[in-house]
Each structure stands twice: as C-alpha cells, then as structure tokens.
Design an enzyme around this catalytic site. Structure first.
Site, PDB file in Angstrom:
ATOM      1  NE  ARG A  14      -3.615  -0.415   2.694  1.00 45.74           N
ATOM      2  CZ  ARG A  14      -4.811   0.043   2.334  1.00 45.74           C
ATOM      3  NH1 ARG A  14      -5.461  -0.508   1.339  1.00 45.74           N
ATOM      4  NH2 ARG A  14      -5.368   1.046   2.986  1.00 45.74           N
ATOM      5  CG  ASP A 140      -5.889   9.951   9.091  1.00 45.03           C
ATOM      6  OD1 ASP A 140      -6.745  10.806   8.799  1.00 45.03           O
ATOM      7  OD2 ASP A 140      -6.031   8.744   8.846  1.00 45.03           O
ATOM      8  CE1 TYR A 153      -5.199   5.383  12.096  1.00 42.96           C
ATOM      9  CE2 TYR A 153      -6.839   7.100  11.754  1.00 42.96           C
ATOM     10  CZ  TYR A 153      -5.695   6.439  11.347  1.00 42.96           C
ATOM     11  OH  TYR A 153      -5.044   6.833  10.210  1.00 42.96           O
TER      12      TYR A 153
HETATM   13  N1  LIG Z   1      -4.785   4.703   3.158  1.00 46.79           N
HETATM   14  C1  LIG Z   1      -5.196   5.955   3.314  1.00 46.79           C
HETATM   15  O1  LIG Z   1      -5.982   6.501   2.508  1.00 46.79           O
HETATM   16  C2  LIG Z   1      -4.725   6.751   4.492  1.00 46.79           C
HETATM   17  C3  LIG Z   1      -5.477   7.844   4.919  1.00 46.79           C
HETATM   18  C4  LIG Z   1      -5.029   8.564   6.014  1.00 46.79           C
HETATM   19  C5  LIG Z   1      -3.850   8.226   6.655  1.00 46.79           C
HETATM   20  N2  LIG Z   1      -3.152   7.157   6.207  1.00 46.79           N
HETATM   21  C6  LIG Z   1      -1.890   6.805   6.895  1.00 46.79           C
HETATM   22  O2  LIG Z   1      -0.903   6.505   5.926  1.00 46.79           O
HETATM   23  C7  LIG Z   1      -0.088   5.418   6.372  1.00 46.79           C
HETATM   24  C8  LIG Z   1      -0.132   4.277   5.363  1.00 46.79           C
HETATM   25  O3  LIG Z   1      -1.487   3.938   5.100  1.00 46.79           O
HETATM   26  P1  LIG Z   1      -1.888   2.483   4.580  1.00 46.79           P
HETATM   27  O4  LIG Z   1      -3.352   2.521   4.367  1.00 46.79           O
HETATM   28  O5  LIG Z   1      -0.960   2.084   3.477  1.00 46.79           O
HETATM   29  O6  LIG Z   1      -1.565   1.649   5.909  1.00 46.79           O
HETATM   30  P2  LIG Z   1      -1.992   0.150   6.266  1.00 46.79           P
HETATM   31  O7  LIG Z   1      -2.043  -0.661   5.029  1.00 46.79           O
HETATM   32  O8  LIG Z   1      -3.227   0.182   7.126  1.00 46.79           O
HETATM   33  O9  LIG Z   1      -0.780  -0.273   7.217  1.00 46.79           O
HETATM   34  C9  LIG Z   1       0.568  -0.187   6.774  1.00 46.79           C
HETATM   35  C10 LIG Z   1       1.398  -1.234   7.432  1.00 46.79           C
HETATM   36  O10 LIG Z   1       1.533  -0.982   8.833  1.00 46.79           O
HETATM   37  C11 LIG Z   1       2.097  -2.145   9.364  1.00 46.79           C
HETATM   38  N3  LIG Z   1       1.784  -2.284  10.796  1.00 46.79           N
HETATM   39  C12 LIG Z   1       0.613  -2.141  11.439  1.00 46.79           C
HETATM   40  N4  LIG Z   1       0.761  -2.395  12.761  1.00 46.79           N
HETATM   41  C13 LIG Z   1       2.083  -2.701  12.937  1.00 46.79           C
HETATM   42  C14 LIG Z   1       2.869  -3.064  14.059  1.00 46.79           C
HETATM   43  N5  LIG Z   1       2.356  -3.201  15.304  1.00 46.79           N
HETATM   44  N6  LIG Z   1       4.193  -3.305  13.859  1.00 46.79           N
HETATM   45  C15 LIG Z   1       4.728  -3.201  12.631  1.00 46.79           C
HETATM   46  N7  LIG Z   1       4.036  -2.873  11.527  1.00 46.79           N
HETATM   47  C16 LIG Z   1       2.721  -2.623  11.692  1.00 46.79           C
HETATM   48  C17 LIG Z   1       1.522  -3.339   8.572  1.00 46.79           C
HETATM   49  O11 LIG Z   1       2.643  -4.139   8.168  1.00 46.79           O
HETATM   50  P3  LIG Z   1       2.512  -5.718   7.793  1.00 46.79           P
HETATM   51  O12 LIG Z   1       1.510  -5.785   6.671  1.00 46.79           O
HETATM   52  O13 LIG Z   1       3.881  -6.087   7.369  1.00 46.79           O
HETATM   53  O14 LIG Z   1       2.047  -6.428   9.035  1.00 46.79           O
HETATM   54  C18 LIG Z   1       0.833  -2.643   7.390  1.00 46.79           C
HETATM   55  O15 LIG Z   1       1.085  -3.238   6.146  1.00 46.79           O
HETATM   56  C19 LIG Z   1      -0.617   5.042   7.751  1.00 46.79           C
HETATM   57  O16 LIG Z   1       0.129   5.719   8.738  1.00 46.79           O
HETATM   58  C20 LIG Z   1      -2.039   5.546   7.733  1.00 46.79           C
HETATM   59  O17 LIG Z   1      -2.545   5.849   9.023  1.00 46.79           O
HETATM   60  C21 LIG Z   1      -3.550   6.399   5.150  1.00 46.79           C
END
Ligand SMILES: NC(=O)c1ccc[n+]([C@@H]2O[C@H](COP(=O)([O-])OP(=O)(O)OC[C@H]3O[C@@H](n4cnc5c(N)ncnc54)[C@H](OP(=O)(O)O)[C@@H]3O)[C@@H](O)[C@H]2O)c1
Length: 244
Positions: A14, A140, A153
């Site tokens: 992602r 976020d 969160y």
């Molecule tokens: N997606 C969006 O539209 C969006 C919107 C607002 C903010 N964000 C922020 O942007 C960032 C990336 O978003 P995303 O949607 O790509 O994130 P995500 O897929 O929900 O999570 C990213 C990775 O975090 C790792 N993770 C979670 N808990 C963990 C732990 N305890 N120890 C180690 N690794 C951990 C996981 O790794 P593994 O898979 O290897 O376990 C997961 O693949 C995040 O900080 C999210 O809050 C995203």
C-alpha cells in the site's frame, strides 16, 4: 557520491511501498520494514535491487515490541553505515466504539501509531544528527478532526501530529521533523461500503481520492527539498480538511 538511506516502517504494501519506490527512484537506498507481509516485502526488495544492485533491504519487526526498536534502528543503520531519514508510516487502523473499547485495543493502536514512532525517532536521532537527517511522520487528517467510531485511532494520530512538533524542537538544528497528513488515498481493505465511499468523495473539493504517489511525493519534498521546513504537517487531501 554518498547515497542516502531511509528506513520506512510498514513499507511492504500500500502507501508504504509506493513511498519506498518513489524514494528509491530518487536515489535513496531503502530499508523496507514489515511485520507480517514478508512475501510482499521480499518481492518489493528484489524488484528494487534488480533496478539498482544492493539498494534495498528488508527488516522485520512488530513495532509494539518497543524494547526491540533500538536494535531495529541499529540493523537499519548498519545496512549502509548510517541513516539519513526515517519515515514512520506503519499504522494500525480499526474502529473502537466508545463503550466497547478494550485496553488491549488502546495499547495496540497507541503502540504502533504513536509510541513506536517516538522510540524509533529517539533511537534514530544519533544517526540522523551526523547526516543532517530528517524524519517524516505519516499522520492523518483525522488527527485534527476525529473520525467517528475511531476515537483511539484519532487520538493516536493527534499524538503523532503533536510528536512531530515536539521532536522538531528537540532535534533542531540538526534534524528536521515533519509530517504528511493523507486524506482519502487508499480505502481500508474491509469495512467501508460503496455508499460510504461515495459520501466521503462528495465532501472532497477535488472530488476524487488521492493517489499513493501524492503522499510519496509530499514525503520526498519534505525529506529532500525543504531544508528550511521543520515541525510542519502537510495535508494532502484534495482540500477535504477545509470542511468539517
Ligand atoms: N490509506 C489511506 O488513505 C490513508 C489515509 C489517512 C492516513 N493514512 C496513513 O498513511 C499510512 C499508510 O497507510 P496504509 O493505508 O498504506 O496503511 P496500512 O495498510 O493500514 O498499514 C501499513 C502497514 O503498517 C504495518 N503495521 C501495522 N501495525 C504494525 C505493528 N504493530 N508493527 C509493525 N508494523 C505494523 C503493517 O505491516 P505488515 O503488513 O507487514 O504487518 C501494514 O502493512 C498510515 O500511517 C495511515 O494511518 C492512510
């Protein structure tokens, strides 16, 4: 030429993987941290190393194990003899309705989204100082306006935004610390109906979701092209945070 190296947490898939690819394309060596997504991390790393030999490594760890974070940073820094940047991207995201939230959920969300970024930054600081390095926290927009049904969160991300300013003060003048606050970029993998997605898109002035590349470019800007910017959190959200 001295090649810069960056540790990116949660970078197997992602947004994290796109940040890794973008920084790699810009010349950084990347340390791809993952927890469970071993296959994705390996395949990303192989891909990057095919493009440029010995330019990517993987590192595994559950960030909730705070006692292991010092070692994780040392391993990352040892990859190429130092560290120029840390991107705190890994995050847990799930609802915690008031009345049904457990202490375990609180500890889990705060650990990965707030406590680990602090202790990773603390461990990385000595390395970053010697290289005029930089930290980018992926926050976020719900740090400012809590997401209904996700209080813990939202609290964790508000803490991460506060951490960005606090660390910027603590680590100046040698290390800059900034944040990127994504709006709707990649939908969560489950739990969001099509109707809810349409409702969210409706409230975005640019009337669409963003691309992971939008977040990656903002992170690259803050790392590489913003030497006089520290303590700031940049919203990359199509204007969504203009509205309540
Ligand atoms: N997606 C969006 O539209 C969006 C919107 C607002 C903010 N964000 C922020 O942007 C960032 C990336 O978003 P995303 O949607 O790509 O994130 P995500 O897929 O929900 O999570 C990213 C990775 O975090 C790792 N993770 C979670 N808990 C963990 C732990 N305890 N120890 C180690 N690794 C951990 C996981 O790794 P593994 O898979 O290897 O376990 C997961 O693949 C995040 O900080 C999210 O809050 C995203």
């Amino acid at each position: 030429m001295n090649i810069k190296s960056v540790l990116i947490t949660g970078a197997a898939r992602r947004l994290g993987s796109v940040i890794a690819r973008t920084l790699h394309t810009s010349g950084y060596n990347v340390i791809v941290h993952y927890r469970r997504s071993a296959d994705a991390a390996r395949s990303l790393c192989e891909d990057l190393n095919r493009t440029r030999a010995d330019s990517a490594r993987i590192i595994q760890g559950d960030l909730a194990h705070i006692a292991r974070l010092d070692q994780l940073v040392i391993e990352a820094a040892m990859s190429w003899g130092g560290l120029d940047a840390l991107i705190n991207n890994a995050s847990a995201f799930y609802p915690t309705p008031l009345g049904a939230t457990t202490e375990q959920q609180w500890d889990d969300l705060i650990a990965s989204n707030l406590k680990a970024p602090f202790f990773l930054a603390q461990a990385a600081a000595p390395w970053l100082r010697t290289r005029a390095g930089s930290i980018v926290n992926i926050v976020d927009i719900h740090a400012e306006r809590p997401l209904k049904g996700f209080p813990v969160y939202s609290i964790s991300k508000a803490g991460l935004a506060a951490l960005t300013g606090a660390l910027a003060k603590e680590l100046a003048p040698h290390v800059r610390v900034n944040g990127v606050s994504p709006g709707a970029i990649l939908w969560p993998e489950r739990g969001l109906s099509e109707a809810r997605k349409a409702e969210i898109l409706e409230r975005i002035p640019l009337q669409r979701a963003g691309q992971p590349e939008d977040i990656a470019r903002a992170a690259l800007f803050l790392l590489r092209d913003a030497p006089y910017v520290t303590g700031q959190v940049l919203s990359v959200d199509g204007g969504r945070s203009l509205f309540s």
